[in-house]
Design a protein around this motif. Structure first.
Motif, PDB file in Angstrom:
ATOM      1  N   LYS A 256       0.740  -1.146  -0.021  1.00 48.29           N
ATOM      2  CA  LYS A 256       0.076   0.051  -0.068  1.00 48.29           C
ATOM      3  C   LYS A 256       0.928   1.233   0.094  1.00 48.29           C
ATOM      4  CE  LYS A 256      -3.964   1.945   0.610  1.00 48.29           C
ATOM      5  NZ  LYS A 256      -5.112   1.804  -0.415  1.00 48.29           N
TER       6      LYS A 256
ATOM      7  N   SER B 104      -3.367  11.070  -2.284  1.00 50.86           N
ATOM      8  CA  SER B 104      -4.929  10.561  -2.392  1.00 50.86           C
ATOM      9  C   SER B 104      -5.722  11.446  -3.300  1.00 50.86           C
ATOM     10  CB  SER B 104      -5.549  10.469  -0.861  1.00 50.86           C
ATOM     11  OG  SER B 104      -5.402  11.909  -0.129  1.00 50.86           O
TER      12      SER B 104
ATOM     13  N   ASP C 185      -1.524   2.732  -8.533  1.00 51.89           N
ATOM     14  CA  ASP C 185      -2.748   2.452  -9.278  1.00 51.89           C
ATOM     15  C   ASP C 185      -3.729   3.337  -8.122  1.00 51.89           C
ATOM     16  OD1 ASP C 185      -4.675   1.830 -11.024  1.00 51.89           O
ATOM     17  OD2 ASP C 185      -4.112  -0.255 -10.878  1.00 51.89           O
ATOM     18  N   THR C 186      -4.941   3.445  -8.741  1.00 46.30           N
ATOM     19  CA  THR C 186      -6.091   4.300  -8.201  1.00 46.30           C
ATOM     20  C   THR C 186      -6.372   3.577  -6.820  1.00 46.30           C
ATOM     21  OG1 THR C 186      -7.646   2.915  -9.469  1.00 46.30           O
ATOM     22  CG2 THR C 186      -6.923   5.268 -10.195  1.00 46.30           C
ATOM     23  N   ASP C 187      -6.090   2.336  -6.437  1.00 41.62           N
ATOM     24  CA  ASP C 187      -6.702   1.582  -5.405  1.00 41.62           C
ATOM     25  C   ASP C 187      -5.518   1.757  -4.037  1.00 41.62           C
ATOM     26  OD1 ASP C 187      -4.627   0.087  -6.287  1.00 41.62           O
ATOM     27  OD2 ASP C 187      -5.379  -1.758  -6.399  1.00 41.62           O
TER      28      ASP C 187
END
Length: 216
Positions: free
Chosen positions: A48, A65, A185-187
């Motif tokens: 993460k 974010s 990535d967007t996650d």
């Protein structure tokens, strides 16, 4: 157009011709750093990404974010606008920026340089991607790519280059980021990275673009 590796190889070769003893010293420092596995704690693929909120040269706070709401983000850590290898890398990325942005991706370049007039006016800030200031390399440390630079290199920067990194960074002079690039990535998950304690070696923009094309 020459690849980034061809450009950095040419600069290394020129350095070896002009200052062979110094370049041999750099080789020794890098080999020692590799032996101590500098950069081994860098965030890896599948980790993460750590969120951050850092100022741009105008003092505006930009968060990871917030950027991820628009699409993937390429985060690249560089040593500073004074570093010739960083300038080669960022110019190469600027040349490929439209390809990166066509994939819905934002490019962010982060260094410890203080966001003042000197950063506002330098060449890197005239490039079309986002430049952020990470004083004391705090975010670089969280990403596992902060490096306490050996005195051999610090002396070269102070004496031969005339650099006052304490002033330039308005903080810790001898902690700099290992040049590293992460695709988030967007996650919020890291999908690709490049970390190399040899500051003369960087990832190719085309490698980044190829990795971006594989997302999703």
């Amino acid at each position: 157009m020459k690849t980034l590796k061809e450009q950095t190889d040419a600069k290394i070769a020129a350095g070896r011709n002009a200052k062979p003893e110094f370049m041999q010293g750099v080789d020794a420092v890098i080999e020692k750093a590799k032996a101590f596995e500098e950069g081994k704690d860098a965030l890896k693929i599948g980790d993460k990404a750590i969120d951050f909120e850092l100022p741009n040269p105008k003092g505006q706070l930009i968060s990871l974010s917030g950027l991820l709401k628009k699409g993937p983000v390429v985060v690249t850590f560089y040593r500073g606008s004074w570093c010739p290898y960083c300038n080669l890398q960022l110019r190469a990325l600027q040349a490929k920026l439209s390809d990166i942005e066509d994939l819905g991706t934002t490019l962010v370049a982060i260094s410890p340089e203080v966001p003042d007039d000197s950063l506002t006016e330098n060449e890197i800030n005239t490039m079309a991607f986002t430049v952020l200031s990470d004083q004391d390399a705090k975010i670089a440390s969280q990403y596992g790519v902060a490096w306490e630079v050996p005195e051999f290199l610090m002396e070269h920067m102070r004496v031969d280059r005339g650099l006052d990194l304490k002033k330039i960074n308005n903080g810790n002079a001898n902690v700099l980021p290992i040049p590293a690039t992460f695709i988030v990535d967007t996650d919020g998950i890291i999908k690709w990275n490049y970390v190399n304690v040899d500051y003369r070696t960087r990832s190719e923009p085309d490698e980044i673009i190829d990795a971006l094309k594989k997302l999703g």
